[in-house]
Design an enzyme around this catalytic site. Sequence first.
Site, PDB file in Angstrom:
ATOM      1  CD  GLU A 158      -9.788  -1.051   8.424  1.00 22.06           C
ATOM      2  OE1 GLU A 158      -8.659  -1.912   8.946  1.00 22.06           O
ATOM      3  OE2 GLU A 158      -9.661  -0.782   7.299  1.00 22.06           O
ATOM      4  CD  GLU A 184      -2.886  -0.978   2.368  1.00 15.76           C
ATOM      5  OE1 GLU A 184      -2.640  -0.765   3.376  1.00 15.76           O
ATOM      6  OE2 GLU A 184      -4.099  -1.517   1.974  1.00 15.76           O
ATOM      7  CG  ASP A 212      -7.700  -5.235   5.112  1.00 17.47           C
ATOM      8  OD1 ASP A 212      -7.251  -5.734   6.009  1.00 17.47           O
ATOM      9  OD2 ASP A 212      -7.721  -4.082   4.779  1.00 17.47           O
TER      10      ASP A 212
HETATM   11  C1  BDP Z   1      -6.200  -2.064   6.097  1.00 19.39           C
HETATM   12  C2  BDP Z   1      -6.482  -0.684   6.582  1.00 19.39           C
HETATM   13  C3  BDP Z   1      -5.352   0.233   6.617  1.00 19.39           C
HETATM   14  C4  BDP Z   1      -3.856  -0.495   6.838  1.00 19.39           C
HETATM   15  C5  BDP Z   1      -3.642  -1.892   6.400  1.00 19.39           C
HETATM   16  C6  BDP Z   1      -2.506  -2.783   6.839  1.00 19.39           C
HETATM   17  O1  BDP Z   1      -7.528  -0.374   5.940  1.00 19.39           O
HETATM   18  O2  BDP Z   1      -5.435   1.345   7.118  1.00 19.39           O
HETATM   19  O3  BDP Z   1      -2.761   0.200   7.034  1.00 19.39           O
HETATM   20  O4  BDP Z   1      -4.793  -2.574   6.455  1.00 19.39           O
HETATM   21  O5  BDP Z   1      -2.977  -3.664   7.651  1.00 19.39           O
HETATM   22  O6  BDP Z   1      -7.017  -2.996   6.645  1.00 19.39           O
HETATM   23  O7  BDP Z   1      -1.341  -2.349   6.692  1.00 19.39           O
END
Ligand code: BDP
Length: 724
Positions: free
Chosen positions: A412, A310, A384
């Site tokens: 979340e 990401e 996720d």
């Molecule tokens: C996702 C979240 C994000 C995190 C990412 C992670 O939306 O905020 O940075 O995972 O785990 O679930 O790195």
Amino acid sequence: MKHINVFIILFLLTATSLHSQQADGYKLWLKYDKIENTELRNDYAEIVSSVYFKEDSDILKNAKKEFSLALPQMLNTPVQYSNDVSSDNSLIVDIYQNLPKDLKDLIHNDIEVLSDEGFLIKSLTYKKKSITLISAKKDIGILYASFRFLHLMQTHKKLKYIDLVDSPKIDLRMLNHWDNLDRSVERGYAGFSLWNWQKLPEYIDQRYIDYARANTSIGINSTVITNVNANALVLTPMYLEKVEALADVFRGYGIKVYLTARFSAPIEIGKLKTADPLNPEVQKWWSDKVAEIYKRIPDFGGFLVKANSEGQPGPQNYGRNHVDGANMMATALEPFGGNVIWRAFVYSEHDDTDRAKQAYDEFLPYDGKFKDNVLVQVKNGAIDFQPREPFHPMFGAMKKTPLVMEFQITQEYLGFSSHLVFLPKLFEEVLSTDTYQKGKGATVAKVIDGSLHGNAITGIAGVANIGTDLNWTGHPFAQANWYGFGRMAWDPYLSSEKIADEWLRATYSNKQDFIEPVKKLMLTSRETVVNYMNPLGLHHIFDTGHHYGPGPWVDNLSRPDWNPVYYHKADANGIGFDRTPSGSNATEQYAPYLEKTFNDINTIPEEYLLWFHHVSWDYKLQNGNTLWDGIALKYQEGVNEVNTMIHTWDDVKPYVTESEYNEVKMLLQIQLKEAKWWRDACLLYFQTFSQKELPEGVEKPTQSLEYYKSLKFPFAPGIRPQWD
Ligand code: BDP
């Protein structure tokens, strides 16, 4: 004047008594309320009538402090400590090594099986007298035992003939805080970060101590205090001094501090031109940095790293791979006994295969190539932290690398801190699932505790749901998720039912008429949220970025795999992601037995149906309903179940204080409103594809699809600017 004084006193008295009735939740499961049952109280009082409690270290001092706080409150009498282990004590608390020989002989066999963090609590006959003995190999065992002993009292367990020998089954039991240096918390729904960087290192907030107490009481022994989307500044001297102050507090509770390491730190704070892990200058930079940290924090745990995920920098920016990156940091940490925890949460915008397959594909070839002090941290599912996901196929498949389980305690994707969802139920489902990687019975728990593949080091992590809210977690029942994570990290085979029972007793009441209905409510709450958000294997249909509420229609994000439409693939024929050989073939990443089960629409467990199959709207479910009707009815069932939760809570009103009742009641109302919102928005949207009427029993939406689509939440909590 006199009148005024009397008035002030009266006012103060009323205010204090009201305040003491006000349940603010700050004490968590460590309330130590007076035990009203006299018989039980007397039994306990006898056990602790004369206590020998050696306190010659910070850890033991903290253990004894907890005794001195809890016992007088629960038993309504001060604790009598004796200074002499050989005198007439009713309770002896000391490490094995210090005990008199005749006492040692009585417990020798039990001590042998304990790990360094384990303990025993035993009723014994010693010098012809009944005594209770708390012992361990190390001070930390005594601290864990003390908390357990007090917990058993709080939860009204019989202690007269106790014979408890216990050791944690997992080595690293960690919280991951996604806390930023500006005190915002990514995906945090309980206020700001606990760490007051501005006032550290001088100012030690009582919260740090109470946070440590709470963690130790449930067995958590490591904390990563910064966000995985890391800021390199935390590695500069100015911040390290502050981290050191926190580590000094936590050490007395057996908790190690870890930091997230930004891969590009050598450039950002080290003035180097590159962060290439094979560059000698970069390697030296990390080695020096690590040495600098250990000088301040001799028991520093190590680094947690999110790299090439990401948008975070990583070794791939230099044409290197995860092994190069992780091993470089591991080499720096090795001389000090530190660990690298390298996350496997990777998926690339340049890879158009199914996102669910990417981590496995990328990491499996590296199995056996990491250094011994590298652990790979894997989310429980391949996408996720959804309300329900099949277990991540890396578990069991990656045999030579210790895998750390990453659960998300913060909600979340489960209604933030306004929905009551008891997560140990989810954790239990994942941990008890059979991976079939070494024949039958190869559960995820056995992968995590190292027993399946014989890993030398083991770990489990939970993304924390803790913030500055008075009750720490926003929703009072979200405390149970923190609690339950810790308990399962200690013993991944514990049942969620036992955990709910323990937590309710310690937090609310020991009355059976309260416990039974509320326990049921907790245990069904996870399925409820699945029903009103993501039934039958649907996933990732949350609104953009903030993930607040439904957004199955979202299709305009820059990356395809960030869009809900990528995941549900609804069309005129049906709905669901085909992950069988006719689709992405993600099923091939599972052991042959599961691959076969998942591939076949007749054998796939229905809760994963749309995760693995694209299914026609007319497909007949096991109960005879068509898929369309089945989806609609599941959404409705979720809403109905929230109504049931509200009724249950109303029924137990007499067992809780007015404020405890009100706060949960108000939150349940929000949950009900949002469950309806999920049902209506999703069904209206999916109806545009199915073109079918809602079946009988499903309430008609009160708004139009356009209305739901128009809702915008620019200030939803927990989001960071780059996700906008
Ligand atoms: C996702 C979240 C994000 C995190 C990412 C992670 O939306 O905020 O940075 O995972 O785990 O679930 O790195």
